[in-house]
Design an enzyme around this catalytic site. Structure first.
Site, PDB file in Angstrom:
ATOM      1  N   GLY A  78     -33.893  46.782 -49.879  1.00 20.25           N
ATOM      2  CA  GLY A  78     -34.773  46.241 -51.075  1.00 20.25           C
ATOM      3  C   GLY A  78     -34.112  46.597 -52.463  1.00 20.25           C
ATOM      4  O   GLY A  78     -33.556  45.793 -53.337  1.00 20.25           O
ATOM      5  N   HIS A  87     -29.903  59.115 -48.559  1.00 15.27           N
ATOM      6  CA  HIS A  87     -30.435  60.349 -49.589  1.00 15.27           C
ATOM      7  C   HIS A  87     -29.271  61.071 -49.681  1.00 15.27           C
ATOM      8  O   HIS A  87     -29.431  62.218 -50.395  1.00 15.27           O
ATOM      9  CB  HIS A  87     -31.380  60.949 -48.810  1.00 15.27           C
ATOM     10  CG  HIS A  87     -32.665  60.228 -48.461  1.00 15.27           C
ATOM     11  ND1 HIS A  87     -33.021  59.428 -47.529  1.00 15.27           N
ATOM     12  CD2 HIS A  87     -33.784  59.831 -49.187  1.00 15.27           C
ATOM     13  CE1 HIS A  87     -34.100  58.714 -47.474  1.00 15.27           C
ATOM     14  NE2 HIS A  87     -34.687  58.827 -48.585  1.00 15.27           N
ATOM     15  N   GLU A  90     -35.189  44.739 -56.718  1.00 18.27           N
ATOM     16  CA  GLU A  90     -36.343  45.513 -57.304  1.00 18.27           C
ATOM     17  C   GLU A  90     -36.180  46.165 -58.688  1.00 18.27           C
ATOM     18  O   GLU A  90     -36.614  47.130 -58.978  1.00 18.27           O
ATOM     19  CB  GLU A  90     -36.801  46.584 -56.157  1.00 18.27           C
ATOM     20  CG  GLU A  90     -37.071  45.837 -54.910  1.00 18.27           C
ATOM     21  CD  GLU A  90     -37.733  46.858 -54.106  1.00 18.27           C
ATOM     22  OE1 GLU A  90     -38.192  47.935 -54.367  1.00 18.27           O
ATOM     23  OE2 GLU A  90     -37.573  46.525 -52.600  1.00 18.27           O
TER      24      GLU A  90
HETATM   25  N1  GLN Z   1     -38.167  48.098 -50.619  1.00 19.55           N
HETATM   26  C1  GLN Z   1     -38.168  49.703 -50.994  1.00 19.55           C
HETATM   27  C2  GLN Z   1     -36.922  50.130 -51.526  1.00 19.55           C
HETATM   28  O1  GLN Z   1     -35.847  49.423 -51.052  1.00 19.55           O
HETATM   29  C3  GLN Z   1     -38.474  50.654 -49.855  1.00 19.55           C
HETATM   30  C4  GLN Z   1     -38.426  52.038 -50.053  1.00 19.55           C
HETATM   31  C5  GLN Z   1     -38.969  52.865 -49.147  1.00 19.55           C
HETATM   32  O2  GLN Z   1     -39.252  52.768 -47.881  1.00 19.55           O
HETATM   33  N2  GLN Z   1     -39.221  54.217 -49.667  1.00 19.55           N
HETATM   34  O3  GLN Z   1     -36.794  50.714 -52.533  1.00 19.55           O
END
Ligand code: GLN
Ligand code: ZN
Length: 777
Positions: free
Chosen positions: A445, A707, A497
């Protein structure tokens, strides 16, 4: 009555530690400056606790990244793969390399695995143990912090350590043929050395965190608890052991906890409310009780009248001298200070008097103790009546209820809300329509949040740029992202996003009944902090939330663009939720608001909609007994928001960071067409569970650990896919990263996603037949 809290937030009231660490990583700050910033922060926390009248003040609850990793370093549990770094690295850099992974020409080391701290949204680094694990006393951080606290003028610093049993249980075995608790005999001598050092330096108070005592334990583990604390107490009869349990009641471990030779037992009186009477009557004569009455996990003002009732009962059965007042758990899980919220800011002025952040919770702890004094001061009386008035105002506030919402949720409560057609039928229709290649490649996303984006947002919020200018800035980022995704060869695209600072906060801003804070930061992992919204009243949707940006993104390409929503349980789990009605009711209200959004997206021609539920696993009650009920309403909430679409609309969901073993049933019942999960750091291990239950729908195991700043190679990701194929049918598999990419940099993301798509393509060429994709098996 003594007062204390098991721990205090540490990211910095204005996220100072985040900035300091990130500057250090960027080479803009040297070690001495970072250490100085850390000392400032520690002192600020001690000052606040002292000023609020805490009798005991915690030390060693601070960390530059994670307190579990600090324990691993202290106990010498450094995995072998970091050894080559030792000769080139300072201790600090070695520590950060373990936390974050490290990649430079000549070195390439993955980070320690990360997972959720019990049922919270804090993530810790999982200790790794081998069968021949060697422990040694390798870092004097606890002693150093104790001495710093003393030098600062804290009269009774209370050193916080994770207790030996919980420490081992938090970890994971690397290799077969042993259980991590088998290592206890090797571990204990190192604890002795730590304790010896602390005592030698004048430390008298020790807090052992043993949160596993609130989980289901077998008799053998209980026996280990008894042996361990008997052993430690034998060696240090003169130290005051405070055994901290939190995140729930002791349940079946109550007698075990009471049988341990500790001086004080700390219990979570918020979540373990119902066992308090038993505890009061059974507490052994030589044991003190620390009552965690002030909720360390939520931000509602304490219900002082209830707390006083409990304290009154406790005083009657145990006596004042043996009681301490505290918060249920460390205040790490709540923001610093309500006073940092500006008047007329995003947090409505009428909600503020109902809340207490860490700073205010200290006052509540103090107040409860003061009110139990033989002579109660005028100030305490005033504070009490103020408290009572505020809770009365909240109880009767019209802002809590929306009758239309109640009518609708009520109507749905009598209906079957899941999808009408079974997965295999939907799958046929969807593959006919979408015509995706085998192993379709997608992302989760979010895309990198650049400095330019942050600046644009900041200027928009401050009024320095117009809404038009802001929106055209975001549009051009979306357009760039779409074009890049097309060129790199992804099959299902995302809009990125860019308009969201945070996946929960964004929805909070657009839904009624939810407020958000200006500065309510809570540490999520390392330097990452989130601002959980505050769900204070009935939730509803006024206007579409995501529709505009999604439709715009889809207009730029012929490839499908996923609509991207945050699921109801995650919105709840990552918010501070009202405590005046069952969670389930709030969940259904949020789900209904999202259902409207899902249907709007579908109507606008968006054929794939992802509803993220990364919060589902962490909401799972720690004790098995409460799980079925929780999963029942969690699945129902997902079904309510996703179940209204036609069979042709593909519903995705995403989860990260968890063992899925104990929620697999629920995942199957959620019945998402595609589920993407985090697996890269854990080497696809979790897929065994999916294979074992013959998970029926499609699954995207993450092959890029997002991460870490590392860029995995094509081969590395290809190998992970091959591993995935050992567990899953090829036609089930999607190719994607572990999670969203907002915290990464474009310099990492571009090559990494390029490698990911190459890995997918390479494997596609070798798949025996693509036909199975369309026909299903
Ligand atoms: N759609 C969200 C993103 O990509 C999912 C984030 C998550 O799972 N913490 O940031
Ligand atoms: Zn995720």
């Amino acid at each position: 009555m003594l007062t204390h809290t098991p721990g205090y937030p540490r990211i910095g009231a204005s996220r100072g530690m985040k900035k300091a660490c990130e500057s250090y990583w960027a080479g803009k700050l040297d070690e001495a400056a970072l250490r100085a910033a850390a000392l400032d922060e520690k002192q600020a926390r001690w000052r606040v606790q002292q000023e609020a009248g805490m009798d005991l003040v915690a030390c060693n609850d601070f960390s530059l990244y994670d307190h579990v990793q600090d324990m691993s370093v202290m106990l010498g549990a450094v995995p072998g793969r970091y050894e080559p770094l030792r000769q080139h690295f300072s201790d600090l850099d070695l520590y950060f390399a373990m936390c974050r992974g490290y990649q430079r020409p000549g070195f390439d080391v993955t980070a320690m695995e990360m997972t959720k701290w019990f049922d919270t949204n804090y993530h810790y680094l999982v200790p790794e143990f081998t069968a021949g694990q060697h422990f040694c006393y390798a870092s004097r951080k606890a002693v150093a912090e104790f001495l710093e606290a003393r030098a600062f003028g804290v009269a009774y610093p209370k050193a916080v350590l994770i207790g030996p049993v919980s420490y081992l249980l938090l970890g994971r075995e690397k290799g077969k043929g042993f259980h991590r608790l088998d290592l206890i005999d090797r571990l204990l001598p190192v604890y002795l050395a730590v304790l010896e050092d602390l005592r030698h330096n004048g430390c008298f108070w020790l807090q052992f965190d043993e949160p596993f005592l609130v989980t289901d334990l077998d008799e053998q583990t209980r026996e280990i608890y008894r042996d361990v604390y008997r052993y430690l107490k034998q060696h240090f009869p003169d130290m005051h052991f405070l055994l901290a349990t939190y995140f729930g009641g002791l349940g079946d471990n109550l007698q075990t906890a009471l049988s341990l030779p500790v001086d004080t037992l700390h219990v979570d009186a918020v979540n373990g409310y119902n066992e308090l009477p038993l505890l009061f009557s059974e507490l052994p004569a030589g044991m003190n009780l620390s009552l965690g009455l002030v909720d360390g996990r939520n931000i509602w003002s304490n219900r002082v009248e209830e707390s006083l009732g409990i304290l009154g009962l406790a005083v009657k059965s145990i006596g004042k001298e043996r009681l301490m007042v505290s918060s249920s758990c460390s205040l790490l899980h709540v923001p610093y200070d309500l006073d940092l919220e500006p008047d007329g800011g995003s947090l409505p002025d009428f909600v503020k008097p109902w809340l207490a952040f860490a700073r205010q919770k200290l006052d509540e702890i103090r107040l409860l103790a003061d009110l139990m004094e033989d002579e109660v001061s005028d100030t305490a009386f005033h504070a009490l009546s103020d408290h009572l008035n505020r809770s009365e105002t909240r109880r009767h506030s019209p802002a809590l209820r929306n009758e239309e919402v109640r009518r609708r949720t009520d109507a749905f409560s009598r209906q079957n809300v899941g999808r009408r057609e079974p997965f295999h039928v939907r799958n046929l229709i969807q593959s006919e329509l979408l015509r995706l290649p085998a192993l379709p490649a997608t992302m989760i996303g979010s895309l990198p949040q650049t400095d330019a984006l942050r600046l644009l947002r900041k200027r928009y919020r401050s009024g320095a740029v117009t809404r038009d200018a802001y929106e055209s800035g975001v549009s051009s980022m979306i357009a760039d992202a779409i074009h890049w995704q097309e060129s790199v060869g992804l099959d299902v695209l995302v809009h990125g996003e860019f308009e969201r600072t945070d996946m929960v906060e964004y929805f909070a801003e657009h839904l009624e009944g939810i407020a958000f804070t200006a500065n309510g930061w809570v540490q999520s992992y390392g330097t990452r902090a989130v601002k959980p919204p505050v769900i204070y009243g009935d939730v509803s949707r006024k206007d579409p939330v995501t529709l505009g940006w999604t439709v715009y993104a889809q207009s730029l390409t012929n490839k499908p663009v996923k609509g991207m929503l945050t699921g109801p349980v995650t919105i709840l789990k990552w918010s501070f939720v009202r405590n005046d009605q069952p969670l389930r009711e709030t969940a259904m209200q949020v789900a209904l608001a999202l259902r409207d959004e899902v249907l709007d997206l579908e109507l606008a021609g968006i054929g794939i909609i992802q509803i993220d539920e990364p919060g589902i696993r962490e909401g799972l009650p720690l004790k098995k007994a409460g799980r079925a009920d929780y999963l029942e309403w969690a699945v129902r909430a997902f079904a309510l928001c996703s179940g209204g679409v036609a069979p042709a609309t593909q519903i995705h969901t995403h989860m990260c960071y968890a063992d899925y073993g104990d929620i697999l049933d629920a995942l199957v019942r959620m019945d998402a067409d595609v589920l993407t999960i985090e697996t890269a750091r854990s080497d696809m291990r979790v897929l065994a569970d999916f294979a074992a239950c013959d998970y029926p729908n499609q699954l995207g195991p993450g092959i890029y650990d997002i991460h870490s700043p590392r860029v995995p190679s094509v081969k590395e990701m290809h190998d992970l896919l091959i591993r995935a194929m050992q567990y899953l049918r090829p036609e089930q598999i999607w190719v994607n990263p572990d999670c969203g990419l907002k915290t990464r940099k474009w310099e990492e993301v571009r090559p990494a996603i390029g490698h990911m798509v190459k890995a997918a393509k390479k494997l596609r060429r070798h798949l025996p037949s693509y036909e199975c994709i369309r026909t299903g098996r």
